[in-house]
Write an enzyme that holds these catalytic residues in place. Structure first.
Site, PDB file in Angstrom:
ATOM      1  N   HIS A   1      28.307  70.826  72.371  1.00  0.00           N
ATOM      2  CA  HIS A   1      28.540  69.617  73.157  1.00  0.00           C
ATOM      3  C   HIS A   1      30.050  69.438  73.318  1.00  0.00           C
ATOM      4  O   HIS A   1      30.812  69.700  72.384  1.00  0.00           O
ATOM      5  CB  HIS A   1      27.932  68.406  72.450  1.00  0.00           C
ATOM      6  CG  HIS A   1      28.303  67.114  73.098  1.00  0.00           C
ATOM      7  ND1 HIS A   1      28.072  66.877  74.440  1.00  0.00           N
ATOM      8  CD2 HIS A   1      28.921  66.001  72.621  1.00  0.00           C
ATOM      9  CE1 HIS A   1      28.518  65.674  74.741  1.00  0.00           C
ATOM     10  NE2 HIS A   1      29.045  65.120  73.663  1.00  0.00           N
TER      11      HIS A   1
ATOM     12  N   CYS B   1      24.414  62.311  73.767  1.00  0.00           N
ATOM     13  CA  CYS B   1      24.984  63.662  73.877  1.00  0.00           C
ATOM     14  C   CYS B   1      24.041  64.746  73.368  1.00  0.00           C
ATOM     15  O   CYS B   1      24.219  65.918  73.676  1.00  0.00           O
ATOM     16  CB  CYS B   1      26.310  63.716  73.134  1.00  0.00           C
ATOM     17  SG  CYS B   1      27.458  62.505  73.776  1.00  0.00           S
TER      18      CYS B   1
ATOM     19  N   ASN C   1      33.586  64.948  79.108  1.00  0.00           N
ATOM     20  CA  ASN C   1      32.306  64.819  78.403  1.00  0.00           C
ATOM     21  C   ASN C   1      31.249  64.269  79.370  1.00  0.00           C
ATOM     22  O   ASN C   1      31.254  63.084  79.701  1.00  0.00           O
ATOM     23  CB  ASN C   1      32.502  63.874  77.203  1.00  0.00           C
ATOM     24  CG  ASN C   1      31.237  63.670  76.402  1.00  0.00           C
ATOM     25  OD1 ASN C   1      30.163  64.128  76.777  1.00  0.00           O
ATOM     26  ND2 ASN C   1      31.368  62.966  75.286  1.00  0.00           N
TER      27      ASN C   1
HETATM   28  O1  UT7 Z   1      30.240  62.483  72.818  1.00  0.00           O
HETATM   29  C1  UT7 Z   1      29.865  61.410  72.054  1.00  0.00           C
HETATM   30  C2  UT7 Z   1      30.474  61.438  70.715  1.00  0.00           C
HETATM   31  N1  UT7 Z   1      31.838  61.053  70.806  1.00  0.00           N
HETATM   32  C3  UT7 Z   1      32.762  61.763  70.201  1.00  0.00           C
HETATM   33  O2  UT7 Z   1      32.459  62.762  69.593  1.00  0.00           O
HETATM   34  C4  UT7 Z   1      34.183  61.254  70.271  1.00  0.00           C
HETATM   35  C5  UT7 Z   1      34.786  61.231  68.895  1.00  0.00           C
HETATM   36  N2  UT7 Z   1      36.132  60.711  68.858  1.00  0.00           N
HETATM   37  C6  UT7 Z   1      37.188  61.309  69.429  1.00  0.00           C
HETATM   38  O3  UT7 Z   1      37.040  62.300  70.105  1.00  0.00           O
HETATM   39  C7  UT7 Z   1      38.563  60.783  69.130  1.00  0.00           C
HETATM   40  O4  UT7 Z   1      38.482  59.824  68.095  1.00  0.00           O
HETATM   41  C8  UT7 Z   1      39.256  60.137  70.353  1.00  0.00           C
HETATM   42  C9  UT7 Z   1      39.664  61.212  71.341  1.00  0.00           C
HETATM   43  C10 UT7 Z   1      38.337  59.141  71.024  1.00  0.00           C
HETATM   44  C11 UT7 Z   1      40.527  59.426  69.891  1.00  0.00           C
HETATM   45  O5  UT7 Z   1      41.399  60.332  69.205  1.00  0.00           O
HETATM   46  P1  UT7 Z   1      42.009  59.951  67.791  1.00  0.00           P
HETATM   47  O6  UT7 Z   1      42.896  61.045  67.418  1.00  0.00           O
HETATM   48  O7  UT7 Z   1      40.893  59.629  66.862  1.00  0.00           O
HETATM   49  O8  UT7 Z   1      42.858  58.679  68.147  1.00  0.00           O
HETATM   50  P2  UT7 Z   1      42.700  57.190  67.588  1.00  0.00           P
HETATM   51  O9  UT7 Z   1      41.482  56.537  68.125  1.00  0.00           O
HETATM   52  O10 UT7 Z   1      42.928  57.184  66.124  1.00  0.00           O
HETATM   53  O11 UT7 Z   1      43.966  56.533  68.273  1.00  0.00           O
HETATM   54  C12 UT7 Z   1      45.288  56.938  67.925  1.00  0.00           C
HETATM   55  C13 UT7 Z   1      46.253  56.111  68.736  1.00  0.00           C
HETATM   56  C14 UT7 Z   1      45.945  54.605  68.674  1.00  0.00           C
HETATM   57  O12 UT7 Z   1      47.182  53.913  68.681  1.00  0.00           O
HETATM   58  P3  UT7 Z   1      47.805  53.334  67.329  1.00  0.00           P
HETATM   59  O13 UT7 Z   1      46.780  52.382  66.808  1.00  0.00           O
HETATM   60  O14 UT7 Z   1      47.996  54.531  66.448  1.00  0.00           O
HETATM   61  O15 UT7 Z   1      49.060  52.700  67.808  1.00  0.00           O
HETATM   62  C15 UT7 Z   1      45.219  54.349  69.971  1.00  0.00           C
HETATM   63  O16 UT7 Z   1      45.381  53.019  70.404  1.00  0.00           O
HETATM   64  O17 UT7 Z   1      46.153  56.479  70.123  1.00  0.00           O
HETATM   65  C16 UT7 Z   1      45.940  55.301  70.903  1.00  0.00           C
HETATM   66  N3  UT7 Z   1      45.131  55.662  72.078  1.00  0.00           N
HETATM   67  C17 UT7 Z   1      45.686  56.149  73.185  1.00  0.00           C
HETATM   68  N4  UT7 Z   1      46.955  56.376  73.543  1.00  0.00           N
HETATM   69  C18 UT7 Z   1      47.183  56.883  74.775  1.00  0.00           C
HETATM   70  C19 UT7 Z   1      43.787  55.617  72.213  1.00  0.00           C
HETATM   71  N5  UT7 Z   1      43.462  56.073  73.433  1.00  0.00           N
HETATM   72  C20 UT7 Z   1      44.610  56.397  74.061  1.00  0.00           C
HETATM   73  C21 UT7 Z   1      44.908  56.909  75.339  1.00  0.00           C
HETATM   74  N6  UT7 Z   1      46.200  57.150  75.639  1.00  0.00           N
HETATM   75  N7  UT7 Z   1      43.960  57.204  76.247  1.00  0.00           N
END
Ligand code: UT7
Length: 326
Positions: free
Chosen positions: A246, A104, A276
């Site tokens: 980004h 990125c 992204n």
């Molecule tokens: O560009 C390269 C660098 N990358 C980044 O900067 C990305 C950084 N990370 C993020 O943007 C965020 O961490 C995400 C958008 C990827 C995820 O958001 P989050 O608020 O951190 O969610 P999480 O990973 O903690 O997941 C929360 C819940 C989980 O369920 P449980 O364990 O709480 O039951 C996930 O399994 O959301 C669930 N989950 C989803 N639910 C519905 C993960 N992906 C999805 C989805 N739809 N697509």
């Protein structure tokens, strides 16, 4: 400068139909409503129209480019470089070139490289493309990554300006920290784990991300490097015309903007429409704002990124092009 995104739009409904996810989750956690995918293209296919348009706008011919640099983590092939493929596709007659892999942050790392080559006198004019065909490496069965990315590319011409008083690219602060490698990576396909039946069956040729860990690192890293470059250059939030961040997550962008004390109206956002696009996000944003006539000569811009590696950084530049006229 110019950009290209494929015409095919995939809204969050596309994923709702295939995965256990919802438009509401994707929008509120990331800010994404839709993205573009080009399932039958290589990354050079996305870069080519952007490069052609950028060269045309600058009135350049096929022998006017000294160096081609492509920032991407989805090269057409492991080798030869996408720069070689693009040079051939564009019919450039008198140049050398190479790819930069910084995920990125690829565009910012390549911009600093291009700037150094021009300032050193090694090149007069560089064609710099940043872009990715993320649809080639995302696992459409993995809801934690597939919904985040899109395909697209931007292109800029980097050259010296002979006008006295020109500022242009004024400063850059770039970092890497390989301790972050296991939190966002493509496990197989490189020399450590060459392709095999097992790697394919285990879906190891796709992006794997520990989203929460990367999120926390990104919020800290992108905000800190942005404040650092402002302090180094005695810039207040009032001085900055645009933050060009980004586009990985609207919440990461907001955290950076807040640390800067910047008005939300001064932040370029296209994650809602494009997701992204990795090395494409920053040049696509710049090109869109340029084409919309929203960039004025003398505007002070801060470009900031955080991504896989980890890689992160900021570039401070003063916009030197006259207002865009179509
Ligand atoms: O560009 C390269 C660098 N990358 C980044 O900067 C990305 C950084 N990370 C993020 O943007 C965020 O961490 C995400 C958008 C990827 C995820 O958001 P989050 O608020 O951190 O969610 P999480 O990973 O903690 O997941 C929360 C819940 C989980 O369920 P449980 O364990 O709480 O039951 C996930 O399994 O959301 C669930 N989950 C989803 N639910 C519905 C993960 N992906 C999805 C989805 N739809 N697509």
């Amino acid at each position: 400068m110019a950009h290209y995104v494929p015409p095919e739009v995939y809204t969050n409904a596309f994923f709702e139909e295939r995965l256990d996810t919802s438009d509401e989750w994707i929008r509120t956690r990331t800010g994404i409503r839709e993205r573009r995918f080009a399932f039958n293209a290589g990354t050079s296919t996305l870069m080519k129209p952007a490069a052609e348009k950028a060269m045309e706008r600058r009135g350049l011919g096929k022998d006017d480019i000294d160096i081609v640099i492509c920032a991407t983590v989805t090269p057409d092939h492991v080798f030869p470089s996408t720069a070689c493929i693009l040079q051939d596709a564009l019919g450039l007659t008198n140049c050398w070139g190479f790819d930069i892999s910084a995920a990125c942050s690829g565009f910012l790392f390549a911009l600093q490289t291009a700037r150094s080559l021009v300032e050193s006198g090694a090149a007069n004019r560089i064609l710099l493309c940043g872009g990715d065909r993320m649809s080639a490496i995302i696992d459409m069965k993995d809801r934690t990554t597939s919904v985040l990315f899109g395909d697209g590319a931007g292109a800029v011409i980097v050259e010296a300006d002979e006008n006295p008083g020109t500022v242009g690219i004024a400063d850059s602060v770039l970092h890497i920290d390989g301790a972050g490698k296991r939190f966002l990576f493509q496990p197989a396909g490189g020399s450590v784990k060459p392709p095999s039946t097992d790697t394919v069956e285990n879906r190891e040729h796709y992006v794997k991300q520990d989203g929460k860990t990367v999120f926390k690192a990104a919020v800290v890293g992108m905000a800190e490097v942005t404040v650092d470059i402002m302090e180094r250059n005695n810039l207040s939030a009032d001085d900055v015309a645009w933050l060009v961040p980004h586009q990985a997550n609207l919440r990461i962008i907001d955290a950076t903007r807040e640390r800067m004390g910047l008005d939300p109206k001064k932040v370029m956002i296209n994650i809602d429409r494009l997701g992204n696009t990795t090395a494409g996000t920053i040049p696509i944003c710049l090109s869109e704002w340029y084409e919309q006539g929203r960039l004025n000569k003398g505007d002070k811009l801060i470009l900031s990124s955080f991504g896989a590696g980890y890689t992160w950084g900021s570039v401070y530049l003063q916009w030197e092009l006259p207002k865009y006229e179509s």
